[in-house]
Design a protein around this motif. Sequence first.
Motif, PDB file in Angstrom:
ATOM      1  N   THR A  11      83.160 136.246  -9.529  1.00 58.99           N
ATOM      2  CA  THR A  11      82.367 136.612  -8.301  1.00 58.99           C
ATOM      3  C   THR A  11      82.879 137.255  -7.024  1.00 58.99           C
ATOM      4  O   THR A  11      84.219 137.544  -7.265  1.00 58.99           O
ATOM      5  CB  THR A  11      82.068 134.941  -7.753  1.00 58.99           C
ATOM      6  OG1 THR A  11      81.392 135.116  -6.484  1.00 58.99           O
ATOM      7  CG2 THR A  11      83.253 134.266  -7.540  1.00 58.99           C
ATOM      8  N   ASN A  76      73.794 128.152  -9.648  1.00 53.57           N
ATOM      9  CA  ASN A  76      72.373 127.773 -10.158  1.00 53.57           C
ATOM     10  C   ASN A  76      72.474 127.776 -11.671  1.00 53.57           C
ATOM     11  O   ASN A  76      71.292 128.279 -12.137  1.00 53.57           O
ATOM     12  CB  ASN A  76      71.407 128.606  -9.328  1.00 53.57           C
ATOM     13  CG  ASN A  76      71.277 128.400  -7.930  1.00 53.57           C
ATOM     14  OD1 ASN A  76      71.444 127.402  -7.236  1.00 53.57           O
ATOM     15  ND2 ASN A  76      71.174 129.598  -7.081  1.00 53.57           N
ATOM     16  N   LYS A 140      87.301 122.712  -5.448  1.00 53.89           N
ATOM     17  CA  LYS A 140      88.007 123.001  -3.986  1.00 53.89           C
ATOM     18  C   LYS A 140      89.045 122.054  -3.673  1.00 53.89           C
ATOM     19  O   LYS A 140      89.648 122.289  -2.692  1.00 53.89           O
ATOM     20  CB  LYS A 140      86.508 122.631  -3.006  1.00 53.89           C
ATOM     21  CG  LYS A 140      85.546 123.778  -3.226  1.00 53.89           C
ATOM     22  CD  LYS A 140      84.438 123.324  -2.295  1.00 53.89           C
ATOM     23  CE  LYS A 140      83.468 124.610  -2.415  1.00 53.89           C
ATOM     24  NZ  LYS A 140      81.982 124.357  -1.680  1.00 53.89           N
TER      25      LYS A 140
HETATM   26  C1  LIG Z   1      74.717 130.338  -4.920  1.00 56.38           C
HETATM   27  C2  LIG Z   1      75.530 129.162  -5.334  1.00 56.38           C
HETATM   28  C3  LIG Z   1      75.095 128.281  -6.363  1.00 56.38           C
HETATM   29  C4  LIG Z   1      75.711 127.174  -6.847  1.00 56.38           C
HETATM   30  N1  LIG Z   1      75.519 126.655  -8.004  1.00 56.38           N
HETATM   31  C5  LIG Z   1      75.915 125.517  -8.702  1.00 56.38           C
HETATM   32  C6  LIG Z   1      75.913 125.130  -9.870  1.00 56.38           C
HETATM   33  O1  LIG Z   1      74.805 125.262 -10.426  1.00 56.38           O
HETATM   34  N2  LIG Z   1      76.673 124.220 -10.491  1.00 56.38           N
HETATM   35  C7  LIG Z   1      77.669 123.634  -9.880  1.00 56.38           C
HETATM   36  O2  LIG Z   1      78.466 122.868 -10.576  1.00 56.38           O
HETATM   37  N3  LIG Z   1      78.024 124.203  -8.556  1.00 56.38           N
HETATM   38  C8  LIG Z   1      77.010 125.176  -8.015  1.00 56.38           C
HETATM   39  N4  LIG Z   1      77.483 125.696  -6.892  1.00 56.38           N
HETATM   40  C9  LIG Z   1      78.935 125.227  -6.177  1.00 56.38           C
HETATM   41  C10 LIG Z   1      80.056 125.895  -6.757  1.00 56.38           C
HETATM   42  O3  LIG Z   1      80.774 125.325  -7.729  1.00 56.38           O
HETATM   43  C11 LIG Z   1      81.144 125.711  -5.677  1.00 56.38           C
HETATM   44  O4  LIG Z   1      80.602 126.431  -4.470  1.00 56.38           O
HETATM   45  C12 LIG Z   1      82.332 126.538  -6.187  1.00 56.38           C
HETATM   46  O5  LIG Z   1      83.321 126.971  -5.068  1.00 56.38           O
HETATM   47  C13 LIG Z   1      82.021 128.329  -6.499  1.00 56.38           C
HETATM   48  O6  LIG Z   1      83.083 128.835  -6.870  1.00 56.38           O
HETATM   49  P1  LIG Z   1      83.537 129.965  -6.055  1.00 56.38           P
HETATM   50  O7  LIG Z   1      84.283 129.389  -4.812  1.00 56.38           O
HETATM   51  O8  LIG Z   1      84.630 130.734  -6.809  1.00 56.38           O
HETATM   52  O9  LIG Z   1      82.452 131.048  -5.381  1.00 56.38           O
HETATM   53  C14 LIG Z   1      76.691 126.932  -6.317  1.00 56.38           C
HETATM   54  C15 LIG Z   1      77.495 127.520  -5.414  1.00 56.38           C
HETATM   55  C16 LIG Z   1      76.739 128.833  -5.071  1.00 56.38           C
HETATM   56  C17 LIG Z   1      77.096 129.495  -3.667  1.00 56.38           C
END
Ligand SMILES: Cc1cc2nc3c(=O)[nH]c(=O)nc-3n(C[C@H](O)[C@H](O)[C@H](O)COP(=O)(O)O)c2cc1C
Length: 183
Positions: A11, A76, A140
């Motif tokens: 990402t 998602n 997180k």
């Molecule tokens: C657009 C979007 C969709 C997400 N969908 C999911 C999901 O399907 N399953 C999940 O466990 N977490 C989901 N999350 C939460 C993410 O696990 C969390 O934001 C995580 O920090 C994402 O990784 P990143 O910080 O590297 O972007 C979603 C977050 C975003 C921004």
Amino acid sequence: MSYFIPILLGTSREGRFSEKAATYIEKLLRARGVETQLVDPRAMESEISHEKIEADDWCGTMEKADALIIVTPEYNHGYPGVLKDILDSAEEECFRKPVAICGCSSGGLGGARVVEQLRQVMIELRMPPIREAVYFSDHKNLWNEDGSIKDPGYENRVNKMLDELLWYTQILKQGRETLPFPA
Ligand SMILES: Cc1cc2nc3c(=O)[nH]c(=O)nc-3n(C[C@H](O)[C@H](O)[C@H](O)COP(=O)(O)O)c2cc1C
């Protein structure tokens, strides 16, 4: 034997947590004497769909690579679009090179669904996905300020994955160099 195994981030999201997981894996990979580099979608995403120039960087990286590690969040229940864009930009450069996929999420499943989905994509790219994976859940809250990990149990999981990946890396490199592939 020396290997080059890049780590592809899934990402370009501002404030992404998955970068911490990728950097953590990078350190453990380097500790084994494996050459690696983080491949960042931020350097590619604006033009990847339309401009071959940026895609060539990814193709060049995969041309040199002996295997690949993907570290991606689950969005998602699927993979980020930018990651798919990048994967779609190379073809032969990837063929018959193994791939390990790691998932990240703020929930408890650690991106298990995105890992499963990506495995299907990788098969079409002729990149055998290995069984071992690392699922960074509740990510997180997983990291200290200095980027170190709070749960020491992850080191064992990453090393188990690297053991398996390096086994396939060696075998498939020998195979690519010595065996004709069936037409
Ligand atoms: C657009 C979007 C969709 C997400 N969908 C999911 C999901 O399907 N399953 C999940 O466990 N977490 C989901 N999350 C939460 C993410 O696990 C969390 O934001 C995580 O920090 C994402 O990784 P990143 O910080 O590297 O972007 C979603 C977050 C975003 C921004």
